[in-house]
Design an enzyme around this catalytic site. Structure first.
Site, mmCIF file in Angstrom:
data_model
loop_
_atom_site.group_PDB
_atom_site.id
_atom_site.type_symbol
_atom_site.label_atom_id
_atom_site.label_comp_id
_atom_site.label_asym_id
_atom_site.label_seq_id
_atom_site.Cartn_x
_atom_site.Cartn_y
_atom_site.Cartn_z
ATOM 1 N N CYS A 115 0.826 -1.230 0.000
ATOM 2 C CA CYS A 115 0.000 0.000 0.000
ATOM 3 C C CYS A 115 0.851 1.267 0.000
ATOM 4 C CB CYS A 115 -0.933 -0.003 1.192
ATOM 5 S SG CYS A 115 -1.983 -1.458 1.230
ATOM 6 N N HIS A 256 -3.506 6.731 3.099
ATOM 7 C CA HIS A 256 -3.897 5.437 2.536
ATOM 8 C C HIS A 256 -5.244 5.047 3.130
ATOM 9 C CE1 HIS A 256 -4.058 1.428 1.209
ATOM 10 N NE2 HIS A 256 -3.838 0.895 2.399
ATOM 11 N N ASN A 286 -10.103 -0.748 0.492
ATOM 12 C CA ASN A 286 -8.638 -0.619 0.423
ATOM 13 C C ASN A 286 -8.172 -1.118 -0.947
ATOM 14 O OD1 ASN A 286 -5.871 -0.871 0.635
ATOM 15 N ND2 ASN A 286 -5.896 -1.885 2.631
HETATM 16 N N1 ACO Z 1 -17.791 -9.321 10.069
HETATM 17 C C1 ACO Z 1 -18.172 -9.596 11.343
HETATM 18 N N2 ACO Z 1 -17.314 -9.851 12.316
HETATM 19 C C2 ACO Z 1 -16.012 -9.837 12.005
HETATM 20 C C3 ACO Z 1 -15.542 -9.578 10.717
HETATM 21 C C4 ACO Z 1 -16.497 -9.305 9.728
HETATM 22 N N3 ACO Z 1 -16.147 -9.044 8.443
HETATM 23 N N4 ACO Z 1 -14.193 -9.619 10.717
HETATM 24 C C5 ACO Z 1 -13.827 -9.918 11.976
HETATM 25 N N5 ACO Z 1 -14.913 -10.042 12.766
HETATM 26 C C6 ACO Z 1 -14.989 -10.373 14.176
HETATM 27 C C7 ACO Z 1 -13.751 -11.035 14.688
HETATM 28 O O1 ACO Z 1 -13.774 -12.421 14.426
HETATM 29 C C8 ACO Z 1 -13.865 -10.747 16.179
HETATM 30 O O2 ACO Z 1 -14.726 -11.679 16.740
HETATM 31 P P1 ACO Z 1 -14.422 -12.319 18.175
HETATM 32 O O3 ACO Z 1 -14.356 -11.140 19.120
HETATM 33 O O4 ACO Z 1 -15.584 -13.204 18.392
HETATM 34 O O5 ACO Z 1 -13.103 -13.003 18.033
HETATM 35 C C9 ACO Z 1 -14.543 -9.384 16.209
HETATM 36 O O6 ACO Z 1 -15.117 -9.178 14.920
HETATM 37 C C10 ACO Z 1 -13.646 -8.226 16.525
HETATM 38 O O7 ACO Z 1 -12.482 -8.372 15.779
HETATM 39 P P2 ACO Z 1 -11.352 -7.299 15.873
HETATM 40 O O8 ACO Z 1 -10.166 -7.806 15.112
HETATM 41 O O9 ACO Z 1 -11.168 -6.840 17.286
HETATM 42 O O10 ACO Z 1 -12.038 -6.099 15.072
HETATM 43 P P3 ACO Z 1 -11.441 -4.676 14.868
HETATM 44 O O11 ACO Z 1 -12.391 -3.685 15.372
HETATM 45 O O12 ACO Z 1 -10.030 -4.600 15.317
HETATM 46 O O13 ACO Z 1 -11.416 -4.567 13.265
HETATM 47 C C11 ACO Z 1 -10.066 -4.821 11.322
HETATM 48 C C12 ACO Z 1 -10.742 -5.522 12.477
HETATM 49 C C13 ACO Z 1 -11.119 -4.081 10.517
HETATM 50 C C14 ACO Z 1 -9.367 -5.854 10.439
HETATM 51 C C15 ACO Z 1 -9.039 -3.803 11.876
HETATM 52 O O14 ACO Z 1 -8.206 -4.447 12.813
HETATM 53 C C16 ACO Z 1 -8.221 -3.182 10.811
HETATM 54 O O15 ACO Z 1 -8.686 -2.391 10.004
HETATM 55 N N6 ACO Z 1 -6.902 -3.472 10.795
HETATM 56 C C17 ACO Z 1 -6.034 -2.889 9.805
HETATM 57 C C18 ACO Z 1 -6.177 -3.600 8.498
HETATM 58 C C19 ACO Z 1 -5.327 -2.945 7.467
HETATM 59 O O16 ACO Z 1 -5.050 -1.776 7.519
HETATM 60 N N7 ACO Z 1 -4.900 -3.693 6.495
HETATM 61 C C20 ACO Z 1 -4.081 -3.043 5.543
HETATM 62 C C21 ACO Z 1 -3.503 -4.006 4.749
HETATM 63 S S1 ACO Z 1 -2.505 -3.046 3.736
HETATM 64 C C22 ACO Z 1 -1.574 -3.963 2.696
HETATM 65 O O17 ACO Z 1 -0.492 -3.569 2.447
HETATM 66 C C23 ACO Z 1 -2.090 -5.217 2.113
#
Ligand code: ACO
Length: 342
Positions: A115, A256, A286
């Site tokens: 990214c 980003h 994203n």
């Molecule tokens: N729908 C419903 N529930 C979900 C989903 C979904 N799509 N995805 C995860 N959950 C659940 C999880 O299983 C978890 O359940 P549990 O508590 O029973 O275990 C719960 O939701 C909470 O999960 P968290 O990981 O705490 O959720 P969070 O609020 O942290 O959001 C997210 C997760 C959106 C992935 C966040 O951590 C995030 O945005 N991280 C950064 C991701 C990112 O920037 N990626 C960039 C990649 S860039 C590249 O170079 C490829």
């Protein structure tokens, strides 16, 4: 220092026609529109057609950028494509794109900084033009990451979309500032925070890697989130420190687009209203290396980014990588339009 003044003289963008909504994802995995919107800010994303590869998104974006700059493909000296999803592992996406554009005089290569790739490529192109090595450089950020997702993994498949953006870099008048400063960072020791386990030379494709589902990305969402909030701020601080400017002088911040909560956290820490941030994550998700040029394109054509504005770019991604750039905007569109599509 960068040398002679370098600026963006044309911009283009392209997104696939197919819109994938949160409501559709509700029928594919155990998720909800409410969860996706409140946890990420995403409402819909574009998904490349089965026949569409990364270069198919990049070429129309590139053609539009060239037309906006008023230059022919033969005039290009270099084509740099930021991507982590080239059509094939080799040759580079840039070579494929260069061939399809008919940019017969141009060198071509890819930059893979996930990214952060667009800002990395912008830094390279700027220094090539700044030192006089090149005069006209095409920088593309393009990814079709949907091709690599596990569409049964709700943790990841809801986050991404496909797209492409492109800019042309050229020398600008001495009085015009153009590109001001860059910061590029990497923390490879934390590479497994998000990665694609198989398909490279470490674990080439095999029946076993397929059976084990190792061709889809793995991500520690929490660690990525923590890193992102640090990286977005760190890149801004480091970029500004090299210049006489302060955050108050910046007209538009283009972060980003990975999660609206990351952007809102940065806005709060910087004490800058979110209105001064570019936000497209609701419509595109994203889009990896395409995320920043897509934002720039939308801002220009919405009339929110004008010639003379001071713009700050800040990005983070797999690697781990992070990057920032400060630039004085040097392009003015002839007419206004949305990113071309399908
Ligand atoms: N729908 C419903 N529930 C979900 C989903 C979904 N799509 N995805 C995860 N959950 C659940 C999880 O299983 C978890 O359940 P549990 O508590 O029973 O275990 C719960 O939701 C909470 O999960 P968290 O990981 O705490 O959720 P969070 O609020 O942290 O959001 C997210 C997760 C959106 C992935 C966040 O951590 C995030 O945005 N991280 C950064 C991701 C990112 O920037 N990626 C960039 C990649 S860039 C590249 O170079 C490829």
């Amino acid at each position: 220092m960068i040398g002679r003044s370098v600026g963006i003289t044309g911009i283009g963008a392209y997104v696939p026609e197919r819109v994938l909504t949160n409501a559709e994802l509700e029928r594919m995995v155990e998720t909800s529109d409410e969860w996706i919107r409140t946890r990420t800010g995403i409402q819909e994303r574009r998904i490349a057609a089965p026949t569409e590869a990364t270069s198919d998104l990049a070429v129309p974006a590139a053609r539009q950028a060239l037309a906006a700059a008023g230059i022919e493909p033969e005039a290009l000296d270099v084509v740099i494509t930021a991507t982590m999803t080239p059509d094939r592992l080799w040759p580079s996406a840039a070579s494929t794109i260069q061939g399809r554009l008919g940019a017969t005089r141009a060198a071509a290569f890819d930059v893979n900084a996930a990214c952060s790739g667009f800002v990395y490529a912008l830094a390279l192109g700027t220094h090539m033009v700044g030192t006089g090595f090149a005069h006209k450089v095409l920088i593309i950020g393009a990814d079709a990451v949907s091709k690599f997702l596990d569409w049964t993994d709700r943790n990841i498949c809801v986050l991404f979309g496909d797209g492409a953006g492109a800019v042309v870099l050229e020398p600008v008048e001495e009085g015009e500032e153009g590109m001001v400063s860059f910061f590029l960072g990497s923390d490879g020791a934390r590479g497994e925070t998000m990665y694609l386990p198989a398909g490279g030379s470490r674990r080439p494709p095999s029946h076993e890697t397929l059976d084990q589902g190792l061709h889809a990305p793995l991500m520690d969402g929490y660690q990525t989130f923590e890193f992102a909030t640090f990286a977005i701020m760190d890149a801004i601080e480091r970029v500004l420190k090299k210049t006489p400017y302060r955050i108050e002088d910046v007209d538009l911040i283009v972060p980003h687009q990975a999660n609206i909560r990351i952007i809102k956290t940065a806005a709060r820490w910087l004490n800058v209203p979110t209105e001064r941030f570019s936000i497209t994550i609701d419509r595109y998700g994203n889009t990896v290396a395409a995320s920043i040029p897509l934002c720039l394109y939308e801002e220009v054509h919405a009339g929110r980014l004008k010639k003379g504005d001071l713009v700050l770019l800040t990005s983070f991604g797999a690697g781990l990588t992070w990057a920032g750039a400060l630039l004085r905007w040097t392009y003015e569109p002839a007419s206004s339009s949305r990113p071309s599509s399908g």
